[in-house]
Design a protein around this motif. Structure first.
Motif, PDB file in Angstrom:
ATOM      1  N   ASP A 101       0.837  -1.200   0.000  1.00 55.72           N
ATOM      2  CA  ASP A 101       0.000   0.000   0.000  1.00 55.72           C
ATOM      3  C   ASP A 101       0.874   1.253   0.000  1.00 55.72           C
ATOM      4  N   ARG A 102       0.380   2.294  -0.671  1.00 53.00           N
ATOM      5  CA  ARG A 102       1.160   3.540  -0.763  1.00 53.00           C
ATOM      6  C   ARG A 102       0.691   4.615   0.201  1.00 53.00           C
ATOM      7  N   ASN A 103      -0.513   4.433   0.751  1.00 59.73           N
ATOM      8  CA  ASN A 103      -0.996   5.403   1.725  1.00 59.73           C
ATOM      9  C   ASN A 103      -2.033   4.732   2.623  1.00 59.73           C
ATOM     10  N   TRP A 104      -2.511   5.494   3.590  1.00 58.82           N
ATOM     11  CA  TRP A 104      -3.400   4.923   4.594  1.00 58.82           C
ATOM     12  C   TRP A 104      -4.682   4.354   3.985  1.00 58.82           C
ATOM     13  N   SER A 105      -5.269   5.059   3.032  1.00 58.52           N
ATOM     14  CA  SER A 105      -6.542   4.532   2.507  1.00 58.52           C
ATOM     15  C   SER A 105      -6.315   3.257   1.686  1.00 58.52           C
ATOM     16  N   GLU A 106      -5.177   3.156   1.030  1.00 58.99           N
ATOM     17  CA  GLU A 106      -4.855   1.890   0.362  1.00 58.99           C
ATOM     18  C   GLU A 106      -4.652   0.778   1.380  1.00 58.99           C
ATOM     19  N   PHE A 107      -4.044   1.144   2.493  1.00 59.88           N
ATOM     20  CA  PHE A 107      -3.833   0.160   3.562  1.00 59.88           C
ATOM     21  C   PHE A 107      -5.173  -0.364   4.088  1.00 59.88           C
ATOM     22  N   VAL A 108      -6.091   0.554   4.362  1.00 66.16           N
ATOM     23  CA  VAL A 108      -7.403   0.162   4.887  1.00 66.16           C
ATOM     24  C   VAL A 108      -8.140  -0.716   3.871  1.00 66.16           C
ATOM     25  N   ALA A 109      -8.051  -0.331   2.611  1.00 66.67           N
ATOM     26  CA  ALA A 109      -8.707  -1.118   1.557  1.00 66.67           C
ATOM     27  C   ALA A 109      -8.111  -2.525   1.483  1.00 66.67           C
ATOM     28  N   ALA A 110      -6.794  -2.608   1.616  1.00 67.04           N
ATOM     29  CA  ALA A 110      -6.136  -3.922   1.558  1.00 67.04           C
ATOM     30  C   ALA A 110      -6.564  -4.785   2.743  1.00 67.04           C
ATOM     31  N   CYS A 111      -6.614  -4.196   3.926  1.00 60.46           N
ATOM     32  CA  CYS A 111      -7.080  -4.940   5.116  1.00 60.46           C
ATOM     33  C   CYS A 111      -8.503  -5.443   4.889  1.00 60.46           C
ATOM     34  N   SER A 112      -9.327  -4.565   4.351  1.00 58.32           N
ATOM     35  CA  SER A 112     -10.750  -4.878   4.196  1.00 58.32           C
ATOM     36  C   SER A 112     -10.993  -6.032   3.225  1.00 58.32           C
ATOM     37  N   ALA A 113     -10.013  -6.291   2.367  1.00 62.90           N
ATOM     38  CA  ALA A 113     -10.157  -7.381   1.394  1.00 62.90           C
ATOM     39  C   ALA A 113      -9.390  -8.632   1.834  1.00 62.90           C
ATOM     40  N   CYS A 114      -8.809  -8.589   3.030  1.00 58.16           N
ATOM     41  CA  CYS A 114      -7.901  -9.664   3.463  1.00 58.16           C
ATOM     42  C   CYS A 114      -8.615 -10.994   3.698  1.00 58.16           C
ATOM     43  N   THR A 115      -7.968 -12.059   3.209  1.00 54.41           N
ATOM     44  CA  THR A 115      -8.465 -13.418   3.483  1.00 54.41           C
ATOM     45  C   THR A 115      -7.297 -14.295   3.940  1.00 54.41           C
ATOM     46  N   ARG A 116      -6.347 -13.685   4.650  1.00 54.96           N
ATOM     47  CA  ARG A 116      -5.150 -14.424   5.051  1.00 54.96           C
ATOM     48  C   ARG A 116      -5.398 -15.477   6.118  1.00 54.96           C
ATOM     49  N   CYS A 117      -6.499 -15.348   6.853  1.00 54.01           N
ATOM     50  CA  CYS A 117      -6.789 -16.409   7.825  1.00 54.01           C
ATOM     51  C   CYS A 117      -8.271 -16.749   7.790  1.00 54.01           C
TER      52      CYS A 117
END
Ligand code: URA
Ligand code: SF4
Length: 202
Positions: free
Chosen positions: A3-19
């Protein structure tokens, strides 16, 4: 991709299926408070209210936590609240080591964004998964850990304070120490002369 900034970070978390918690969550719970903040507060994992609203510590535990923070004169611009895992463990069970491990890269990145130097760990589970220490929280609460420029304070989880009112006193002491450390490091201004944290309000 990173992620390049906070909103990209939040978006990436929101799509996470790592567990496997991804399968049963309603919302990925990333943070509340300020993005950049001198104090990082880390709980265990979202409960039912948090899962529903997509925000950490918004149920009864959160209400008590907010009361304590406000009584210390710590407003939401001074803290960033999150959890060891971002998705609700079913039935409010503790996160497994595998789930905490899967979520750790997010938490590490989150701390970079927050830029906090003082970290308050709420409860034994947060302590264990954040530092690897498996000691009882009663033994170590109130004792600073200093690691790579971070000041880490383990204390009780607010859910415990809801069950046992007498534990509010030591929790208040720990929060007082956190406040003092934030002032010492220049993260927050001291209270105006003549004002003091309001223990009676907690
Ligand atoms: N308990 C936690 O550990 N985290 C929350 O966000 C809510 C309750
Ligand atoms: Fe991803 Fe963390 Fe949610 Fe697991 S708990 S799915 S690692 S965000």
């Amino acid at each position: 991709m990173q992620d390049r900034n906070w909103s990209e970070f939040v978006a990436a978390c929101s799509a996470c299926t790592r567990c496997e918690l991804a399968a049963t969550r309603r919302n990925v719970v990333v943070w509340r408070g300020a993005v950049v903040a001198p104090l990082l507060i880390v709980g265990e994992g979202p409960g039912a209210s948090e899962d529903e609203q997509g925000l950490p510590f918004v149920g009864r535990s959160g209400e008590l936590l907010d009361t304590a923070l406000t009584a210390q004169g710590l407003d939401p611009s001074t803290y960033h609240i999150c959890n060891i895992v971002k998705c609700r463990p079913p039935g409010n069970r503790q996160p497994t080591p595998a789930e905490a491990e899967a979520c750790r890269p997010w938490l590490r990145r989150q701390l970079q964004y927050a830029g906090s130097r003082v970290i308050l760990l709420l409860g034994a589970t947060a302590l264990r998964y954040f530092t690897g220490e498996t000691v009882g929280i009663t033994k170590v609460r109130g004792i600073w850990r200093e690691s790579r420029g971070y000041w880490i304070m383990p204390s009780y989880h607010p859910a415990y304070l809801l069950r046992d009112r007498r534990q509010r006193e030591p929790f208040w002491q720990d929060l007082t120490a956190v406040r003092a450390k934030l002032e010492e490091l220049g993260g927050i201004p001291p209270l105006p002369t003549g004002e003091a944290p309001d223990a009676a309000a907690f």
